[in-house]
Design a protein around this motif. Sequence first.
Motif, mmCIF file in Angstrom:
data_model
loop_
_atom_site.group_PDB
_atom_site.id
_atom_site.type_symbol
_atom_site.label_atom_id
_atom_site.label_comp_id
_atom_site.label_asym_id
_atom_site.label_seq_id
_atom_site.Cartn_x
_atom_site.Cartn_y
_atom_site.Cartn_z
ATOM 1 N N HIS A 157 0.846 -1.192 0.000
ATOM 2 C CA HIS A 157 0.000 0.000 0.000
ATOM 3 C C HIS A 157 0.880 1.240 0.000
ATOM 4 C CE1 HIS A 157 -4.049 -1.626 1.217
ATOM 5 N NE2 HIS A 157 -3.269 -2.673 1.321
ATOM 6 N N PRO A 158 0.351 2.338 -0.497
ATOM 7 C CA PRO A 158 1.056 3.611 -0.331
ATOM 8 C C PRO A 158 0.774 4.192 1.047
ATOM 9 C CG PRO A 158 -0.928 3.957 -1.629
ATOM 10 C CD PRO A 158 -0.834 2.468 -1.368
ATOM 11 N N ASP A 159 0.942 3.359 2.088
ATOM 12 C CA ASP A 159 0.652 3.806 3.449
ATOM 13 C C ASP A 159 1.631 4.890 3.886
ATOM 14 O OD1 ASP A 159 -1.330 2.001 3.558
ATOM 15 O OD2 ASP A 159 -0.477 0.761 5.154
ATOM 16 N N ASN A 160 1.098 5.809 4.680
ATOM 17 C CA ASN A 160 1.925 6.831 5.290
ATOM 18 C C ASN A 160 2.750 7.613 4.279
ATOM 19 O OD1 ASN A 160 1.009 6.051 7.848
ATOM 20 N ND2 ASN A 160 2.534 4.429 7.956
ATOM 21 N N VAL A 161 2.196 7.779 3.088
ATOM 22 C CA VAL A 161 2.851 8.599 2.074
ATOM 23 C C VAL A 161 2.461 10.048 2.316
ATOM 24 C CG1 VAL A 161 3.061 9.081 -0.378
ATOM 25 C CG2 VAL A 161 2.814 6.729 0.403
ATOM 26 N N PRO A 162 3.408 10.946 2.497
ATOM 27 C CA PRO A 162 3.050 12.336 2.762
ATOM 28 C C PRO A 162 2.261 12.936 1.616
ATOM 29 C CG PRO A 162 5.369 11.927 3.264
ATOM 30 C CD PRO A 162 4.855 10.719 2.540
ATOM 31 N N ASN A 163 1.318 13.760 1.964
ATOM 32 C CA ASN A 163 0.540 14.488 0.976
ATOM 33 C C ASN A 163 1.448 15.476 0.274
ATOM 34 O OD1 ASN A 163 -1.191 16.564 -0.170
ATOM 35 N ND2 ASN A 163 -2.845 15.676 1.050
ATOM 36 N N SER A 164 1.357 15.513 -1.045
ATOM 37 C CA SER A 164 2.219 16.402 -1.805
ATOM 38 C C SER A 164 1.904 17.865 -1.544
ATOM 39 C CB SER A 164 2.071 16.109 -3.305
ATOM 40 O OG SER A 164 0.730 16.313 -3.723
ATOM 41 N N GLU A 165 0.687 18.154 -1.022
ATOM 42 C CA GLU A 165 0.284 19.529 -0.797
ATOM 43 C C GLU A 165 0.428 19.944 0.667
ATOM 44 O OE1 GLU A 165 -3.563 20.326 -2.416
ATOM 45 O OE2 GLU A 165 -3.184 19.143 -4.220
ATOM 46 N N ASP A 166 0.476 19.002 1.570
ATOM 47 C CA ASP A 166 0.553 19.323 2.993
ATOM 48 C C ASP A 166 1.153 18.126 3.709
ATOM 49 O OD1 ASP A 166 0.202 19.888 5.675
ATOM 50 O OD2 ASP A 166 -1.672 20.971 5.329
ATOM 51 N N LEU A 167 2.357 18.293 4.246
ATOM 52 C CA LEU A 167 3.068 17.178 4.872
ATOM 53 C C LEU A 167 2.432 16.758 6.199
ATOM 54 C CD1 LEU A 167 6.766 18.236 4.166
ATOM 55 C CD2 LEU A 167 5.351 16.594 2.919
ATOM 56 N N THR A 168 1.413 17.498 6.658
ATOM 57 C CA THR A 168 0.726 17.125 7.893
ATOM 58 C C THR A 168 -0.060 15.839 7.712
ATOM 59 O OG1 THR A 168 0.516 19.455 8.488
ATOM 60 C CG2 THR A 168 -0.918 17.897 9.643
ATOM 61 N N TRP A 169 -0.590 15.614 6.484
ATOM 62 C CA TRP A 169 -1.496 14.495 6.257
ATOM 63 C C TRP A 169 -0.756 13.259 5.795
ATOM 64 C CZ3 TRP A 169 -4.459 17.250 8.753
ATOM 65 C CH2 TRP A 169 -4.826 18.550 8.402
ATOM 66 N N LYS A 170 -1.150 12.127 6.320
ATOM 67 C CA LYS A 170 -0.593 10.851 5.903
ATOM 68 C C LYS A 170 -1.739 9.903 5.584
ATOM 69 C CE LYS A 170 3.672 11.260 8.588
ATOM 70 N NZ LYS A 170 4.572 10.631 9.597
#
Length: 298
Positions: A157-170
């Motif tokens: 899975h692409p688990d815990n991949v940082p959001n390209s727009e906001d590194l707060t979201w995983k």
Amino acid sequence: MLLLRDSSKLLTLYKSLARSIPESLKVYGSVYHINHGNPFNLEVLVDSWPEYQTVVVRPQKQEMIDDNDLYINRYSIFSKEPQKLQDVLKNCGVINWKQMFQIEGCQESLGEGIRTAAFSKSARVEYLNLILYVTEDIMKLNATNESKPGSWREADHPDNVPNSEDLTWKFSRLNVSHSGLVNDFWELGQNERSLRYIQRCLQTLPAYCTLGPEGTPITWSVMDATSEIVMGYTLERYRNKGIMRQMMTHYVTYLRQENIPFYLSVRAKNEKSHRVVKRSGFSVASCAWHQWTCYPKK
């Protein structure tokens, strides 16, 4: 009606149903999960074989022990001859008319036969229709059994991949420990039956979420036994930030990689959800999502 048990026949049926998408989607998605471990203990009935006109997917008898459980007592139907459906439903022991149950399908033409059969059984019917959404590649899915039952939990899975727009979201898998949270915010849930149903979905089917700063889900979606993406929700303080759209992109990417069919439905007046779904790559299908809820005579 004939009960299909043989795995080769079920795969043949799955391939055949692909040719009738999107009208066959509810049954098609159910047969996919039957072919991959059958986590909800469903069974398939056809009026004839190998040439069939009507397919009914229902829970096995041991599952339908609660006469009032609309989360479990669900039938999915696809028919090439909907004008003959009433005879199937009235006379073949397909439906347990002593229970509350729901019939779902993507053919409005099923309605007349369902209502006629229900009238003959003195059952009351409530009808709901939603806008059906699919992606353009739904027709390109390969009708194979390459995926193994339960393999989604071990997949890459692409688990815990940082959001390209906001590194707060995983982005992460939603698991059974989150069942209570999902149940609390599901408009069709918030009871013990729905909690058990959600737990079962999260234990056996792929579900995704976005984790907030504290490491807990702030937005999520779940897959049900018919391969429909359901229960989508974003906590109020995190709305209008594009988080659901981004999570759906990851979720859909995984489902495509694993060759798992998927689709979803939205209420006609839910404009915000329509915008999110369309931005996630879905488009309105040529048919709608239909549900008939039947209540037995008291």
